[in-house]
Design a protein around this motif. Structure first.
Motif, PDB file in Angstrom:
ATOM      1  N   MET A 127       0.749  -1.290   0.045  1.00  0.00           N
ATOM      2  CA  MET A 127       0.037  -0.088   0.006  1.00  0.00           C
ATOM      3  C   MET A 127       1.018   1.370   0.125  1.00  0.00           C
ATOM      4  O   MET A 127       0.626   2.256  -0.613  1.00  0.00           O
ATOM      5  CB  MET A 127      -0.834  -0.061   1.305  1.00  0.00           C
ATOM      6  CG  MET A 127      -1.711   1.370   1.405  1.00  0.00           C
ATOM      7  SD  MET A 127      -2.144   1.536   3.051  1.00  0.00           S
ATOM      8  CE  MET A 127      -0.572   2.069   3.565  1.00  0.00           C
ATOM      9  N   ILE A 129       3.850   1.662  -1.370  1.00  0.00           N
ATOM     10  CA  ILE A 129       4.348   2.064  -2.580  1.00  0.00           C
ATOM     11  C   ILE A 129       3.261   2.681  -3.498  1.00  0.00           C
ATOM     12  O   ILE A 129       3.499   3.386  -4.201  1.00  0.00           O
ATOM     13  CB  ILE A 129       5.041   0.566  -2.974  1.00  0.00           C
ATOM     14  CG1 ILE A 129       6.159   0.309  -2.172  1.00  0.00           C
ATOM     15  CG2 ILE A 129       5.262   0.902  -4.607  1.00  0.00           C
ATOM     16  CD1 ILE A 129       6.588  -1.133  -1.992  1.00  0.00           C
ATOM     17  N   VAL A 130       2.143   2.065  -3.293  1.00  0.00           N
ATOM     18  CA  VAL A 130       1.029   2.355  -4.307  1.00  0.00           C
ATOM     19  C   VAL A 130       0.578   3.737  -4.111  1.00  0.00           C
ATOM     20  O   VAL A 130       0.450   4.581  -5.075  1.00  0.00           O
ATOM     21  CB  VAL A 130      -0.383   1.598  -4.578  1.00  0.00           C
ATOM     22  CG1 VAL A 130      -1.397   2.195  -5.012  1.00  0.00           C
ATOM     23  CG2 VAL A 130       0.105   0.433  -5.014  1.00  0.00           C
ATOM     24  N   THR A 133       2.954   5.844  -5.409  1.00  0.00           N
ATOM     25  CA  THR A 133       2.711   6.028  -6.939  1.00  0.00           C
ATOM     26  C   THR A 133       1.534   7.457  -7.231  1.00  0.00           C
ATOM     27  O   THR A 133       1.799   8.065  -8.073  1.00  0.00           O
ATOM     28  CB  THR A 133       2.386   5.004  -7.609  1.00  0.00           C
ATOM     29  OG1 THR A 133       3.176   3.800  -7.165  1.00  0.00           O
ATOM     30  CG2 THR A 133       2.292   4.916  -9.037  1.00  0.00           C
ATOM     31  N   LEU A 134       0.518   7.117  -6.466  1.00  0.00           N
ATOM     32  CA  LEU A 134      -0.499   7.984  -6.722  1.00  0.00           C
ATOM     33  C   LEU A 134      -0.180   9.461  -6.479  1.00  0.00           C
ATOM     34  O   LEU A 134      -0.465  10.107  -6.942  1.00  0.00           O
ATOM     35  CB  LEU A 134      -1.646   7.746  -5.530  1.00  0.00           C
ATOM     36  CG  LEU A 134      -2.362   6.370  -5.796  1.00  0.00           C
ATOM     37  CD1 LEU A 134      -3.421   6.190  -4.777  1.00  0.00           C
ATOM     38  CD2 LEU A 134      -3.065   6.415  -7.222  1.00  0.00           C
ATOM     39  N   ASN A 137       1.740  10.749  -9.138  1.00  0.00           N
ATOM     40  CA  ASN A 137       0.874  11.367 -10.374  1.00  0.00           C
ATOM     41  C   ASN A 137       0.055  12.488 -10.228  1.00  0.00           C
ATOM     42  O   ASN A 137      -0.842  12.447 -11.067  1.00  0.00           O
ATOM     43  CB  ASN A 137       0.378   9.918 -10.868  1.00  0.00           C
ATOM     44  CG  ASN A 137       1.307   8.912 -11.532  1.00  0.00           C
ATOM     45  OD1 ASN A 137       1.915   9.413 -12.627  1.00  0.00           O
ATOM     46  ND2 ASN A 137       1.547   7.909 -11.078  1.00  0.00           N
TER      47      ASN A 137
END
Lengths: 324, 290
Positions: A127, A129-130, A133-134, A137
């Motif tokens: 989680m 890491i994601v 990422t979010l 971006n």
């Protein structure tokens, strides 16, 4: 469930003395302390909050959260969102960040806590890491390049803004420890311990395991978010790789493990000790070596002293020193 | 934006990537799926393998795949030793849930920081004759830096699969987490068998690491990025299923390749997490679960 300790128990006496001492050194500049001490002290207190929050899930219930950095960063970025929207004051950022992270914790728990505990651990790790990422971006909060948060240089009546943030974090630390202690002493906390010792037996004995686990992730997430909320103001420039730094996750695990994960006192001792050592080591030695020390100390403690410093003290003093 | 060539390229890249992912996850399928040891440091060992391949390549010009194969026994011994420590400290005391996880987390962190201290945070690459070429047929290209690792990964897969299904020790590794007592009655020592299994699992990391650094440049902290992928694959595969690992690896590889082709590469890391969460929420026993 009755509210414990309305009369002044040693715990609340200590908390009040520490808070007053905080007021004395920040507002009245008692002892004339160097600003750097507040700068470093803020980080140590932030670790008290993070370690205590982690311990509610990890120490009391035995569910390992590897995503402390994710919760912390989401708390920090929740503040950035509010700041970018309408330059919200810190008093609004903190509860908002807490609620966002509480919901995140609840969602994580709801998805993974019905399975074996290890899946929760893995999911939290992924989680973080994601979420990074979010954020990378998401241009509104600065994306990969980061965002500036302008803070006033001074905050009356505290003088320097860092002193103000130090005081805020001190209050948050007292709040977090009080919540953890209250949970530990309450019926809920006994349910947590039952889950840690034997989840199936607890379930059979009528402990509502899923509900308790969800309470724990929510509270733990809330506290982590609260710890992250002032971060953007503290550094005044926030970018994903600093907010999601693995060091938060490692410290949040290492500190309770070193202090002793079964009581509220353990993470406090661990955070004060390891946090201070790190602050000193970063200045005097290199910061990489300092990270290596944390890793080695963590591995050393989980192998050699599984009950942490509190466990060692209890052993040496024959169980007399029960700090409740 | 959408063309058939682009789609085919993405699919081929996905299959090649997936084979490699499966190779990285193979060790975890053995340790996590079959031995019930949650080794979250596995990607860190893979990165260690990458750096060893880099070191031998830059010092002596050794081929990375050859280096990977040479270092399998070394990693095997490291793994066997690590399991011994893990067993004595946690598993024997029935304490692996909390402290065992913290232990591997610490190991992961130590490997990462040690690599940063020695090599810094710069990206490293290796040199080999098959890197940088590509076969073309029409609009479709197959880069050899992906194709060679894919073949090696499949070979490693087949070797481990055959060992696990044909030999006594291999079958014992599959059995040990399910029924220790039955295994003891068959005349095998569960601790030794788990030591062997964990050694094999870390051994595969040596070669997987060499493949990784052939495919993309590596820096110490990329190990963490692979945690999502390897656990997504291990869970989706149905813990412990070796053919399942290959299928799950291919699914993830293709999904990631499609997402990064059509939505942009910065979204690719979210795919693994999405698959992991979906698998945990809807099918925790995995595709090939028992």
């Amino acid at each position: 469930m009755k509210w414990p300790a309305v009369k002044l128990s040693p715990f609340w006496l200590c908390a009040a003395v520490i808070a007053l001492l905080g007021i004395a050194v920040t507002i009245f500049d008692l002892f004339n302390i160097n600003t750097f001490i507040f700068f470093a002290g803020y980080v140590v207190l932030q670790y008290v909050v993070l370690a205590t929050a982690w311990n509610i899930m990890g120490g009391y219930m035995g569910y390992v959260n590897f995503g402390t950095a994710g919760f912390f960063a989401v708390g920090a970025y929740a503040s950035v969102v509010l700041y970018n929207l309408f330059q919200a004051p810190l008093a609004l950022m903190i509860p908002f960040a807490g609620v966002v992270c509480a919901l995140l914790g609840l969602a994580m728990g709801y998805l993974t806590l019905r399975l074996r505990g290890v899946f929760f651990a893995i999911a939290t790790l992924a989680m973080a890491i994601v979420l990074e990422t979010l954020i990378i971006n998401w241009e509104f909060v600065g994306g990969a390049t980061g965002a500036y948060i302008l803070r006033s240089r001074e905050q009356a009546p505290f003088g320097d803004y860092i002193e103000f943030l130090f005081f805020v974090m001190l209050l948050l630390a007292i709040f977090a420890v009080s919540v953890a202690r209250w949970l530990e002493l309450s019926r809920t906390g006994r349910g947590f311990v039952a889950i840690r010792d034997d989840e199936i037996a607890a379930e059979c004995a009528g402990v509502p395991t899923l509900r308790l686990k969800l309470i724990a992730t929510t509270v733990s997430g809330f506290l982590m978010g609260v710890a992250g909320a002032p971060f953007a103001l503290y550094v005044s420039f926030i970018e994903p790789s600093s907010a999601f730094n693995l060091i938060y996750a490692v410290n949040a695990i290492a500190m309770p493990m070193i202090g002793g994960a079964t009581t509220w006192l353990g993470p406090v001792i661990g955070a004060l000790l390891l946090g201070t050592v790190q602050q000193v080591a970063t200045v005097t030695i290199s910061s990489e070596l300092n990270l290596l020390i944390v890793g080695v100390v963590l591995v050393f403690f989980v192998i050699v002293a599984p009950e942490g410093i509190v466990g060692l003290l209890k052993k040496w003093f024959g169980g007399r020193r029960d700090d409740r | 934006m959408f063309t058939v060539d682009l789609l085919f390229n993405a699919l081929i890249a996905g299959v090649l990537l997936g084979g490699f992912y499966a190779a990285v996850s193979l060790g975890l399928t053995v340790s996590f799926g079959q031995l019930n040891i949650v080794n979250i440091a596995h990607p860190a060992f893979v990165i260690l393998g990458s750096y060893i391949a880099y070191m031998c390549n830059s010092l002596w010009g050794l081929d990375p795949i050859l280096t990977g194969i040479i270092f399998i026994p070394v990693f095997f011994l490291i793994g066997a030793g690590a399991y011994r420590l893990y067993y004595e400290s946690f598993e024997r005391k029935d304490d692996e849930a909390l402290r065992g996880l913290a232990f591997f987390f610490g190991v992961m962190f130590i490997i990462e920081v040690a690599l940063i201290m020695v090599y810094g945070v710069d990206f490293r690459t290796v040199q080999a004759s098959y890197i940088g070429q590509s076969w073309k047929a029409g609009g479709i290209g197959v880069p050899t830096r992906m194709f060679v690792p894919f073949c090696v990964a499949i070979a490693m897969f087949s070797a481990v699969y055959l060992y696990m299904s044909r030999t006594f020790n291999g079958r014992a590794i599959k059995a040990v987490a399910q029924d220790r007592l039955a295994l003891q009655l068959m005349g095998a020592d569960p601790v030794k068998i788990k030591q062997l299994g964990f050694g094999i699992s870390i051994g595969t990391a040596a070669l997987a690491g060499a493949l990784l650094i052939i495919i993309i440049p590596v820096e110490p902290s990329v190990g963490r990025l692979y945690i999502g992928q390897v656990f997504a694959i291990a869970v989706l595969a149905g813990l412990g299923s070796i053919p399942g690992t290959l299928v799950a690896g291919l699914i993830l590889g293709i999904a990631e390749s499609l997402v990064s082709t059509f939505f942009g590469p910065s979204w690719a890391p979210a795919v693994a997490f999405g698959i992991l969460l979906a698998a945990l929420a809807f099918r925790p026993q995995g595709l090939f679960g028992r």
